[in-house]
Design a protein around this motif. Structure first.
Motif, PDB file in Angstrom:
ATOM      1  N   LYS A  12       2.511   3.670   6.468  1.00 18.23           N
ATOM      2  CA  LYS A  12       3.712   2.869   6.729  1.00 18.23           C
ATOM      3  C   LYS A  12       4.354   2.573   5.382  1.00 18.23           C
ATOM      4  O   LYS A  12       3.729   1.943   4.530  1.00 18.23           O
ATOM      5  CB  LYS A  12       3.321   1.570   7.438  1.00 18.23           C
ATOM      6  N   ASP A  13       5.549   3.076   5.211  1.00 17.15           N
ATOM      7  CA  ASP A  13       6.231   2.977   3.919  1.00 17.15           C
ATOM      8  C   ASP A  13       5.318   3.499   2.813  1.00 17.15           C
ATOM      9  O   ASP A  13       4.870   4.625   2.883  1.00 17.15           O
ATOM     10  CB  ASP A  13       6.710   1.535   3.679  1.00 17.15           C
ATOM     11  N   ALA A  14       4.981   2.640   1.854  1.00 20.49           N
ATOM     12  CA  ALA A  14       4.206   3.133   0.699  1.00 20.49           C
ATOM     13  C   ALA A  14       2.704   2.921   0.864  1.00 20.49           C
ATOM     14  O   ALA A  14       1.953   3.126  -0.081  1.00 20.49           O
ATOM     15  CB  ALA A  14       4.697   2.438  -0.564  1.00 20.49           C
ATOM     16  N   VAL A  15       2.271   2.497   2.066  1.00 23.39           N
ATOM     17  CA  VAL A  15       0.867   2.098   2.227  1.00 23.39           C
ATOM     18  C   VAL A  15       0.178   2.950   3.295  1.00 23.39           C
ATOM     19  O   VAL A  15       0.639   3.037   4.439  1.00 23.39           O
ATOM     20  CB  VAL A  15       0.779   0.608   2.629  1.00 23.39           C
ATOM     21  N   ALA A  16      -0.924   3.575   2.911  1.00 25.62           N
ATOM     22  CA  ALA A  16      -1.738   4.330   3.867  1.00 25.62           C
ATOM     23  C   ALA A  16      -3.006   3.538   4.155  1.00 25.62           C
ATOM     24  O   ALA A  16      -3.606   2.968   3.237  1.00 25.62           O
ATOM     25  CB  ALA A  16      -2.090   5.696   3.283  1.00 25.62           C
ATOM     26  N   THR A  17      -3.400   3.501   5.417  1.00 26.33           N
ATOM     27  CA  THR A  17      -4.656   2.829   5.768  1.00 26.33           C
ATOM     28  C   THR A  17      -5.588   3.837   6.432  1.00 26.33           C
ATOM     29  O   THR A  17      -5.217   4.488   7.412  1.00 26.33           O
ATOM     30  CB  THR A  17      -4.402   1.644   6.725  1.00 26.33           C
ATOM     31  N   ILE A  18      -6.780   3.955   5.849  1.00 30.31           N
ATOM     32  CA  ILE A  18      -7.827   4.802   6.434  1.00 30.31           C
ATOM     33  C   ILE A  18      -8.831   3.860   7.072  1.00 30.31           C
ATOM     34  O   ILE A  18      -9.464   3.056   6.386  1.00 30.31           O
ATOM     35  CB  ILE A  18      -8.524   5.650   5.345  1.00 30.31           C
ATOM     36  N   GLN A  19      -8.939   3.923   8.386  1.00 32.11           N
ATOM     37  CA  GLN A  19      -9.870   3.033   9.083  1.00 32.11           C
ATOM     38  C   GLN A  19     -11.012   3.849   9.680  1.00 32.11           C
ATOM     39  O   GLN A  19     -10.797   4.697  10.561  1.00 32.11           O
ATOM     40  CB  GLN A  19      -9.122   2.263  10.179  1.00 32.11           C
ATOM     41  N   VAL A  50       3.298   7.509  -1.218  1.00 33.79           N
ATOM     42  CA  VAL A  50       2.224   6.536  -0.969  1.00 33.79           C
ATOM     43  C   VAL A  50       1.752   5.939  -2.294  1.00 33.79           C
ATOM     44  O   VAL A  50       1.361   6.647  -3.212  1.00 33.79           O
ATOM     45  CB  VAL A  50       1.033   7.172  -0.207  1.00 33.79           C
ATOM     46  N   LYS A  51       1.815   4.622  -2.368  1.00 43.01           N
ATOM     47  CA  LYS A  51       1.395   3.921  -3.594  1.00 43.01           C
ATOM     48  C   LYS A  51       0.009   3.311  -3.452  1.00 43.01           C
ATOM     49  O   LYS A  51      -0.679   3.100  -4.437  1.00 43.01           O
ATOM     50  CB  LYS A  51       2.371   2.779  -3.905  1.00 43.01           C
ATOM     51  N   VAL A  52      -0.361   2.969  -2.219  1.00 44.72           N
ATOM     52  CA  VAL A  52      -1.608   2.227  -2.005  1.00 44.72           C
ATOM     53  C   VAL A  52      -2.352   2.818  -0.809  1.00 44.72           C
ATOM     54  O   VAL A  52      -1.743   3.124   0.216  1.00 44.72           O
ATOM     55  CB  VAL A  52      -1.324   0.734  -1.673  1.00 44.72           C
ATOM     56  N   SER A 201       1.951  -6.781  -3.197  1.00 47.37           N
ATOM     57  CA  SER A 201       2.195  -6.833  -4.640  1.00 47.37           C
ATOM     58  C   SER A 201       2.175  -5.419  -5.237  1.00 47.37           C
ATOM     59  O   SER A 201       3.071  -5.042  -5.995  1.00 47.37           O
ATOM     60  CB  SER A 201       1.131  -7.723  -5.300  1.00 47.37           C
ATOM     61  N   LEU A 202       1.170  -4.635  -4.863  1.00 46.23           N
ATOM     62  CA  LEU A 202       1.064  -3.267  -5.398  1.00 46.23           C
ATOM     63  C   LEU A 202       2.253  -2.410  -4.950  1.00 46.23           C
ATOM     64  O   LEU A 202       2.814  -1.638  -5.733  1.00 46.23           O
ATOM     65  CB  LEU A 202      -0.249  -2.617  -4.928  1.00 46.23           C
ATOM     66  N   ALA A 203       2.626  -2.569  -3.687  1.00 49.28           N
ATOM     67  CA  ALA A 203       3.713  -1.743  -3.144  1.00 49.28           C
ATOM     68  C   ALA A 203       5.050  -2.080  -3.788  1.00 49.28           C
ATOM     69  O   ALA A 203       6.001  -1.302  -3.720  1.00 49.28           O
ATOM     70  CB  ALA A 203       3.789  -1.898  -1.625  1.00 49.28           C
ATOM     71  N   GLY A 204       5.110  -3.247  -4.420  1.00 48.19           N
ATOM     72  CA  GLY A 204       6.347  -3.648  -5.099  1.00 48.19           C
ATOM     73  C   GLY A 204       6.459  -3.126  -6.516  1.00 48.19           C
ATOM     74  O   GLY A 204       7.424  -3.417  -7.216  1.00 48.19           O
ATOM     75  N   LYS A 205       5.467  -2.375  -6.969  1.00 49.60           N
ATOM     76  CA  LYS A 205       5.504  -1.844  -8.335  1.00 49.60           C
ATOM     77  C   LYS A 205       6.075  -0.421  -8.337  1.00 49.60           C
ATOM     78  O   LYS A 205       6.068   0.263  -7.309  1.00 49.60           O
ATOM     79  CB  LYS A 205       4.089  -1.789  -8.942  1.00 49.60           C
ATOM     80  N   ASN A 206       6.473   0.016  -9.514  1.00 49.58           N
ATOM     81  CA  ASN A 206       6.957   1.381  -9.670  1.00 49.58           C
ATOM     82  C   ASN A 206       5.803   2.367  -9.456  1.00 49.58           C
ATOM     83  O   ASN A 206       4.721   2.186 -10.034  1.00 49.58           O
ATOM     84  CB  ASN A 206       7.554   1.548 -11.072  1.00 49.58           C
ATOM     85  N   THR A 268      12.661  -6.334 -10.071  1.00 55.73           N
ATOM     86  CA  THR A 268      13.035  -5.871  -8.729  1.00 55.73           C
ATOM     87  C   THR A 268      13.313  -4.378  -8.769  1.00 55.73           C
ATOM     88  O   THR A 268      14.169  -3.920  -9.524  1.00 55.73           O
ATOM     89  CB  THR A 268      14.303  -6.616  -8.253  1.00 55.73           C
ATOM     90  N   ILE A 269      12.550  -3.636  -7.981  1.00 48.10           N
ATOM     91  CA  ILE A 269      12.842  -2.210  -7.881  1.00 48.10           C
ATOM     92  C   ILE A 269      13.461  -1.957  -6.516  1.00 48.10           C
ATOM     93  O   ILE A 269      13.226  -2.692  -5.566  1.00 48.10           O
ATOM     94  CB  ILE A 269      11.573  -1.339  -8.047  1.00 48.10           C
ATOM     95  N   ASP A 270      14.283  -0.930  -6.454  1.00 49.86           N
ATOM     96  CA  ASP A 270      14.858  -0.599  -5.149  1.00 49.86           C
ATOM     97  C   ASP A 270      14.741   0.897  -4.945  1.00 49.86           C
ATOM     98  O   ASP A 270      15.728   1.604  -4.905  1.00 49.86           O
ATOM     99  CB  ASP A 270      16.306  -1.082  -5.021  1.00 49.86           C
TER     100      ASP A 270
END
Ligand code: ACO
Length: 273
Positions: A12-19, A50-52, A201-206, A268-270
């Motif tokens: 979802k957006d920049a975040v992947a979840t492996i469950q 994906v950032k996280v 917080s992590l997803a908000g970084k470059n 702020t990054i966009d």
């Protein structure tokens, strides 16, 4: 969401979840599940945004380690099958260790053996205080192998790593923080919220700054000081190139306008995905 046999992947957006999703066996890793983790990592690799990556378990276990029956007991008389499942396990561990995205283990419960390794390979570990960690291998007559001893030696102090590897004694999520195996422990009821806040917080970084931070950390662990300085300077120029100098043109420009305090917040990054 992609459902593999024993693993669910959500991006979802920049975040992947492996469950890990084999709760009836405490998310113990059978050969199919090792393959599922590979397949999930491959799918994440294809998404450059994906950032996280968050890794967690279903039910009351994070991961009960290698499936003692399916990976060890049953294939033992077939050396090729035995070796294949072990190679499959260590190869996703190698991939995860060097994955460019930030990795966060959300340890929701039992965390043993190769599961202990999985948590220890992640960059950040947030655990339920009530979770139970252990290198149980000595309890069935072997030693923490396949990368698990490396994880213990690189996360814990010598006296702690050896104590827990030699005795097979378990410890709680609360203890895991002072032992070096977790970044933070919270009551289980607060685990999701705590991880969500860190992930936000992590997803908000470059994305390039995150990847370079990981790369520079890993090389700093290996190199002496003068060589590390060389790598760090070279990586700064590379990062500047990859981001078209975003840190100068945007982040420090925002600072010049006193739009934020870098000691306490991120610029702020966009980014478009
Ligand atoms: N391999 C195979 N099956 C497992 C594993 C495992 N690593 N862990 C749990 N299971 C199975 C149990 O055998 C049981 O199966 P069953 O329902 O067919 O009897 C089921 O999962 C539920 O586990 P229980 O033992 O009933 O759950 P309990 O809450 O009593 O205990 C605990 C949980 C402490 C995690 C226990 O299951 C255990 O000790 N598991 C082994 C943990 C371990 O030593 N892992 C290291 C593996 S070696 C390695 O990773 C290199």
């Amino acid at each position: 969401m992609t459902s593999f046999t024993h693993v669910e992947l959500t991006i979802k957006d920049a975040v992947a979840t492996i469950q890990l999703n084999r709760p009836e066996k405490k998310n113990a890793l059978n050969p199919e599940m090792h393959q599922n983790i590979h397949d999930a990592l491959t799918e994440i690799e294809h998404d450059r945004g994906v950032k996280v990556i968050v890794v967690t378990g279903t039910g009351d276990a994070f991961c009960g380690g290698m499936d003692l029956e399916k990976c060890f007991l049953e294939p033992f008389d077939e050396p090729e099958a035995f070796d294949a499942s072990n190679q499959l396990a260590v190869s996703w561990s190698r991939r995860l260790k060097k994955f460019p995205a930030a990795t966060v283990a959300k340890v929701n419960g039992w965390c043993f053996g190769h599961g202990f390794q999985l948590a220890g390979l992640c960059d950040i570990v947030v655990t339920a205080e009530e979770a139970v960690f252990g290198m149980s291998e000595i309890n069935f007559g072997i030693f923490p192998g396949g990368g698990t001893m490396w994880v213990a030696a690189h996360n814990m102090g010598r006296k702690q790593a050896l104590y827990y590897a030699l005795t097979g004694e378990s410890f709680t999520g609360l203890q895991a923080v002072s032992l070096g195996m977790a970044t933070r422990a919270v009551p289980k009821a607060e685990l999701d919220a705590e991880v969500d806040a860190i992930v936000a917080s992590l997803a908000g970084k470059n994305v390039h700054a995150l990847r370079t931070t990981k790369h520079v950390y890993e090389s700093a662990v290996e190199l002496d000081f003068p060589k590390s300085i060389d790598v760090e300077l070279a990586k700064l120029y590379e990062l500047s190139y990859l981001t078209e100098n975003e840190w100068i043109r945007k982040a420090l420009e925002q600072f010049k306008r006193r739009a934020y305090r870098p000691g306490l917040q991120s610029y702020t990054i966009d980014e478009e995905r």
